[in-house]
Motif scaffolding. Structure first.
Motif, PDB file in Angstrom:
ATOM      1  N   GLY A  12       0.816  -1.216   0.000  1.00 15.46           N
ATOM      2  CA  GLY A  12       0.000   0.000   0.000  1.00 15.46           C
ATOM      3  C   GLY A  12       0.846   1.261   0.000  1.00 15.46           C
ATOM      4  O   GLY A  12       0.440   2.299   0.521  1.00 15.46           O
ATOM      5  N   ALA A  13       2.013   1.179  -0.634  1.00 14.09           N
ATOM      6  CA  ALA A  13       2.965   2.306  -0.586  1.00 14.09           C
ATOM      7  C   ALA A  13       2.543   3.464  -1.483  1.00 14.09           C
ATOM      8  O   ALA A  13       3.160   4.526  -1.435  1.00 14.09           O
ATOM      9  CB  ALA A  13       4.365   1.820  -0.950  1.00 14.09           C
ATOM     10  N   SER A  14       1.503   3.272  -2.293  1.00 17.33           N
ATOM     11  CA  SER A  14       0.981   4.386  -3.101  1.00 17.33           C
ATOM     12  C   SER A  14       0.007   5.225  -2.297  1.00 17.33           C
ATOM     13  O   SER A  14      -0.382   6.315  -2.722  1.00 17.33           O
ATOM     14  CB  SER A  14       0.274   3.841  -4.340  1.00 17.33           C
ATOM     15  OG  SER A  14      -0.747   2.936  -3.940  1.00 17.33           O
ATOM     16  N   LYS A  34       8.437  -1.194  -2.782  1.00 16.39           N
ATOM     17  CA  LYS A  34       7.117  -0.573  -2.617  1.00 16.39           C
ATOM     18  C   LYS A  34       6.060  -1.335  -3.423  1.00 16.39           C
ATOM     19  O   LYS A  34       6.243  -1.590  -4.608  1.00 16.39           O
ATOM     20  CB  LYS A  34       7.163   0.890  -3.071  1.00 16.39           C
ATOM     21  CG  LYS A  34       8.068   1.740  -2.188  1.00 16.39           C
ATOM     22  CD  LYS A  34       7.973   3.217  -2.521  1.00 16.39           C
ATOM     23  CE  LYS A  34       8.543   3.557  -3.875  1.00 16.39           C
ATOM     24  NZ  LYS A  34       8.436   4.979  -4.183  1.00 16.39           N
ATOM     25  N   HIS A  35       4.967  -1.634  -2.757  1.00 11.22           N
ATOM     26  CA  HIS A  35       3.859  -2.337  -3.422  1.00 11.22           C
ATOM     27  C   HIS A  35       2.658  -1.393  -3.587  1.00 11.22           C
ATOM     28  O   HIS A  35       2.435  -0.496  -2.763  1.00 11.22           O
ATOM     29  CB  HIS A  35       3.421  -3.555  -2.588  1.00 11.22           C
ATOM     30  CG  HIS A  35       1.980  -3.914  -2.817  1.00 11.22           C
ATOM     31  ND1 HIS A  35       0.928  -3.328  -2.105  1.00 11.22           N
ATOM     32  CD2 HIS A  35       1.389  -4.745  -3.720  1.00 11.22           C
ATOM     33  CE1 HIS A  35      -0.231  -3.807  -2.535  1.00 11.22           C
ATOM     34  NE2 HIS A  35       0.019  -4.669  -3.515  1.00 11.22           N
ATOM     35  N   ASP A  40       0.128   3.659 -10.773  1.00 13.86           N
ATOM     36  CA  ASP A  40       1.281   3.671 -11.678  1.00 13.86           C
ATOM     37  C   ASP A  40       2.504   4.111 -10.906  1.00 13.86           C
ATOM     38  O   ASP A  40       2.398   4.771  -9.883  1.00 13.86           O
ATOM     39  CB  ASP A  40       1.030   4.653 -12.824  1.00 13.86           C
ATOM     40  CG  ASP A  40      -0.048   4.143 -13.752  1.00 13.86           C
ATOM     41  OD1 ASP A  40      -0.170   2.909 -13.883  1.00 13.86           O
ATOM     42  OD2 ASP A  40      -0.784   4.967 -14.297  1.00 13.86           O
ATOM     43  N   GLY A  41       3.659   3.771 -11.429  1.00 12.42           N
ATOM     44  CA  GLY A  41       4.896   4.221 -10.798  1.00 12.42           C
ATOM     45  C   GLY A  41       5.788   3.039 -10.475  1.00 12.42           C
ATOM     46  O   GLY A  41       5.606   1.947 -10.984  1.00 12.42           O
ATOM     47  N   ASP A  42       6.724   3.313  -9.567  1.00 10.67           N
ATOM     48  CA  ASP A  42       7.777   2.360  -9.261  1.00 10.67           C
ATOM     49  C   ASP A  42       7.296   1.359  -8.195  1.00 10.67           C
ATOM     50  O   ASP A  42       7.835   1.297  -7.093  1.00 10.67           O
ATOM     51  CB  ASP A  42       8.961   3.193  -8.733  1.00 10.67           C
ATOM     52  CG  ASP A  42      10.190   2.339  -8.541  1.00 10.67           C
ATOM     53  OD1 ASP A  42      10.227   1.229  -9.091  1.00 10.67           O
ATOM     54  OD2 ASP A  42      11.091   2.780  -7.803  1.00 10.67           O
ATOM     55  N   PHE A  43       6.271   0.573  -8.549  1.00  8.17           N
ATOM     56  CA  PHE A  43       5.660  -0.318  -7.558  1.00  8.17           C
ATOM     57  C   PHE A  43       5.647  -1.762  -8.048  1.00  8.17           C
ATOM     58  O   PHE A  43       5.502  -2.018  -9.243  1.00  8.17           O
ATOM     59  CB  PHE A  43       4.203   0.086  -7.294  1.00  8.17           C
ATOM     60  CG  PHE A  43       4.038   1.474  -6.731  1.00  8.17           C
ATOM     61  CD1 PHE A  43       4.392   1.741  -5.415  1.00  8.17           C
ATOM     62  CD2 PHE A  43       3.527   2.487  -7.518  1.00  8.17           C
ATOM     63  CE1 PHE A  43       4.235   3.015  -4.890  1.00  8.17           C
ATOM     64  CE2 PHE A  43       3.364   3.766  -7.003  1.00  8.17           C
ATOM     65  CZ  PHE A  43       3.723   4.030  -5.682  1.00  8.17           C
TER      66      PHE A  43
END
Ligand SMILES: NC(=O)c1ccc[n+]([C@@H]2O[C@H](COP(=O)([O-])OP(=O)(O)OC[C@H]3O[C@@H](n4cnc5c(N)ncnc54)[C@H](OP(=O)(O)O)[C@@H]3O)[C@@H](O)[C@H]2O)c1
Length: 231
Positions: A12-14, A34-35, A40-43
């Protein structure tokens, strides 16, 4: 805290809290995986209500995993009268069933070297809130799940705890819920809302050697709100 040389997976790092948790671990020197579910992004992406996707996530997080902080969750407002079983299941699946799958997968990954698992619960796991029956029930069960996991995994050097935040600020909150925010300000002994970093620091502590003898604990991070007498 210096967590250099350690690796943490933050689910849940977003989200608001997850992003703050990830930031504080990175600032402490940890490698942060990071999940997110869909962001979108570095997950690393996974729907954590899906047991297989959860196991795959941990398979992707290769190398030694020292800590997991599980921040994934949902918190919809729904009165009991308008709630369906599907609504109930959606909250319990995301907040609780996922935590079971995450704990099992994390414990498997940590079995040889030990580690720390921290689930983000809520003060609503111990205090009821109207419109949140499914949410409160999921968080109460999450706290008890973590305490039981602590019993079972202690012998592997795996510590399992929960952090229970109070109301955490996010952009737009004061406009969306002015009376709730005002009531919080008036009642909280420390006189302000929490920040994602307040939660992040508690999670860094629990993952660090300073918490080496702490397991099965629910760490309340709420500016003192839960200490307030209700009479
Ligand atoms: N905010 C507060 O005041 C507060 C207070 C106490 C406790 N909490 C708890 O703290 C945690 C984080 O809250 P938050 O305010 O940061 O929430 P948020 O901003 O809404 O973030 C939720 C996170 O959970 C992920 N997620 C949602 N459904 C998922 C699923 N099925 N599988 C995997 N990931 C999923 C989201 O991913 P995507 O972005 O990709 O959808 C997002 O990263 C929650 O457990 C919440 O109950 C919050």
């Amino acid at each position: 805290m210096d967590l250099t040389g350690t690796t943490v997976l933050v689910t849940g790092a977003s989200g608001g809290i997850g992003a703050g948790v990830a930031r504080r671990f990175a600032e402490a020197g940890a490698t942060v995986l990071k999940h997110a579910h869909r962001a979108d992004g570095d997950f690393l992406r996974a729907d954590l209500t899906d047991e297989r996707a959860c196991a795959d996530l941990f398979a992707e997080a290769t190398g030694t995993l020292n800590a997991v902080v599980n921040c994934a969750g949902v918190q919809p407002d729904q009165d009991l009268d308008g709630m369906t079983v599907a609504d109930w299941r959606a909250v319990v699946d995301t907040n609780l069933v996922s935590a079971f799958a995450i704990t099992q997968a994390a414990a498997k990954a940590m079995r040889d070297n030990g580690g720390s698992i921290t689930h983000i619960a809520s003060i609503q796991g111990t205090q009821p809130a109207a419109g949140h029956a499914h949410y409160c029930a999921s968080k109460a069960a999450l706290i008890m799940h973590a305490r039981t996991a602590a019993l079972e995994y202690g012998r592997f050097g795996i510590r399992v705890n929960t952090v229970s935040p109070g109301l955490i600020d996010r952009p737009g909150l004061a406009d969306a819920w002015p009376d709730g925010v005002a009531r919080w300000h008036a009642a909280a002994p420390l006189g302000r809302l929490g920040t994602p970093e307040d939660v992040g620091d508690a999670c860094v502590f629990l993952a660090s050697p300073y918490a080496r003898w702490i397991t099965g604990h629910d760490l309340v991070v709420d500016g003192g709100m839960s200490a307030r007498p209700t009479w």
